[in-house]
Enzyme design. Structure first.
Site, mmCIF file in Angstrom:
data_model
loop_
_atom_site.group_PDB
_atom_site.id
_atom_site.type_symbol
_atom_site.label_atom_id
_atom_site.label_comp_id
_atom_site.label_asym_id
_atom_site.label_seq_id
_atom_site.Cartn_x
_atom_site.Cartn_y
_atom_site.Cartn_z
ATOM 1 N N HIS A 103 0.815 -1.214 0.000
ATOM 2 C CA HIS A 103 0.000 0.000 0.000
ATOM 3 C C HIS A 103 0.853 1.271 0.000
ATOM 4 O O HIS A 103 1.925 1.336 0.576
ATOM 5 C CB HIS A 103 -0.932 0.007 1.222
ATOM 6 C CG HIS A 103 -0.205 -0.055 2.542
ATOM 7 N ND1 HIS A 103 0.283 1.057 3.178
ATOM 8 C CD2 HIS A 103 0.113 -1.110 3.334
ATOM 9 C CE1 HIS A 103 0.861 0.710 4.325
ATOM 10 N NE2 HIS A 103 0.779 -0.607 4.433
ATOM 11 N N ASP A 104 0.366 2.261 -0.717
ATOM 12 C CA ASP A 104 0.960 3.601 -0.758
ATOM 13 C C ASP A 104 2.334 3.643 -1.411
ATOM 14 O O ASP A 104 3.061 4.626 -1.251
ATOM 15 C CB ASP A 104 1.047 4.213 0.651
ATOM 16 C CG ASP A 104 -0.309 4.287 1.332
ATOM 17 O OD1 ASP A 104 -1.140 5.088 0.889
ATOM 18 O OD2 ASP A 104 -0.532 3.539 2.306
ATOM 19 N N GLY A 133 4.811 -1.486 2.482
ATOM 20 C CA GLY A 133 4.068 -0.248 2.304
ATOM 21 C C GLY A 133 4.965 0.973 2.303
ATOM 22 O O GLY A 133 6.062 0.969 2.886
#
Length: 255
Positions: A119-120, A137
């Site tokens: 994520h991100d 992440g």
């Protein structure tokens, strides 16, 4: 163009010529650009935007909820550019509201089998992530970067433009632009000279980068001293970019 066993949500937005293979699932809030081919047994969940000529192979999962325990179902995004190839079993997750709310991927990247993009993350253009590379992440990967098979990158690390990591590298610090690293824990092994030559860097630029690398890694200088000296000796864009990639490090650079 869409196999009868595929499940495509009516709210998904697919260009007219997108192909979807058997038993694939395309959810709502998914946009797929022209010329794209989604293979069999693929799951694409939104909000996700895939650019033109995306190719996804079987059993990949793209745009799924992230694995962050703080994630509570917020409508975060995955956005990808054009001409990306996602091979078998790869997993690319959306962002979190605790960070950017978006996982962002550029164009012309190759994600080999079983790659994970957490994520991100931000991945630039023209990168190669070999089999089973794992990005935790919040990782940033620059343009023209290469990560060898089974390399793992710790969260919040930056991996610079034209940098290269050998297979199995465990990367817990930032990797400056142009640098080649390897090992567990990863250590700097020199400049990615082969990559620079293949990408058309001039002899002048390569010589200046080589001398700048030595200032950082071989002369016993502090990072601040090395940066000041390379900027003074080699006022060319390539060296400035190398220095900037070191200067903005927040985790310390791989040494």
């Amino acid at each position: 163009m869409i196999h009868p066993t595929a499940l495509v949500d009516p709210a998904a937005r697919l260009a007219d010529d997108v192909e979807v293979g058997p038993f694939s699932v395309i959810g709502p809030d998914v946009t797929i650009g022209a010329g794209s081919v989604i293979g069999p047994h693929v799951v694409v969940k939104g909000p996700t935007t895939l650019g033109e000529r995306t190719r996804i192979f079987q059993f990949a999962s793209v745009g799924e909820d992230c694995q962050d325990k703080k994630y509570a179902g917020e409508p975060t995004r995955l956005v990808m550019g054009d001409d990306n190839v996602i091979r078998e079993g790869a997993t690319l997750h959306r962002g979190t509201v605790q960070d950017r709310g978006e996982t962002t991927i550029g164009s012309r990247n190759l994600f080999m089998a079983y790659v994970h993009v957490g994520h991100d993350c931000v991945v630039g253009d023209d990168c190669i992530l070999a089999n089973q590379v794992t990005l935790a992440g919040h990782v940033t990967v620059g343009n023209f970067a290469i990560l060898g098979g089974l390399a793992a990158v710790h969260q919040f690390c930056h991996f610079g433009d034209y940098a290269m990591a050998g297979g199995g590298s465990i990367i817990t610090k930032d990797t400056p632009a142009y640098v080649m690293i390897n090992g567990n824990p990863a250590e700097a092994r020199g400049l990615n000279l082969v990559g620079l030559k293949r990408r058309g860097f001039s002899r002048e630029a390569i010589n200046a980068l080589t001398a700048s690398y030595k200032l950082v890694y071989r002369q016993g200088l502090t990072v601040e001293q090395a940066l000041a000296e390379m900027r003074r000796q080699f006022p060319i864009p390539e060296v400035t970019h190398f220095a900037d990639s070191i200067e903005r490090s927040t985790r310390g650079i791989t040494r």
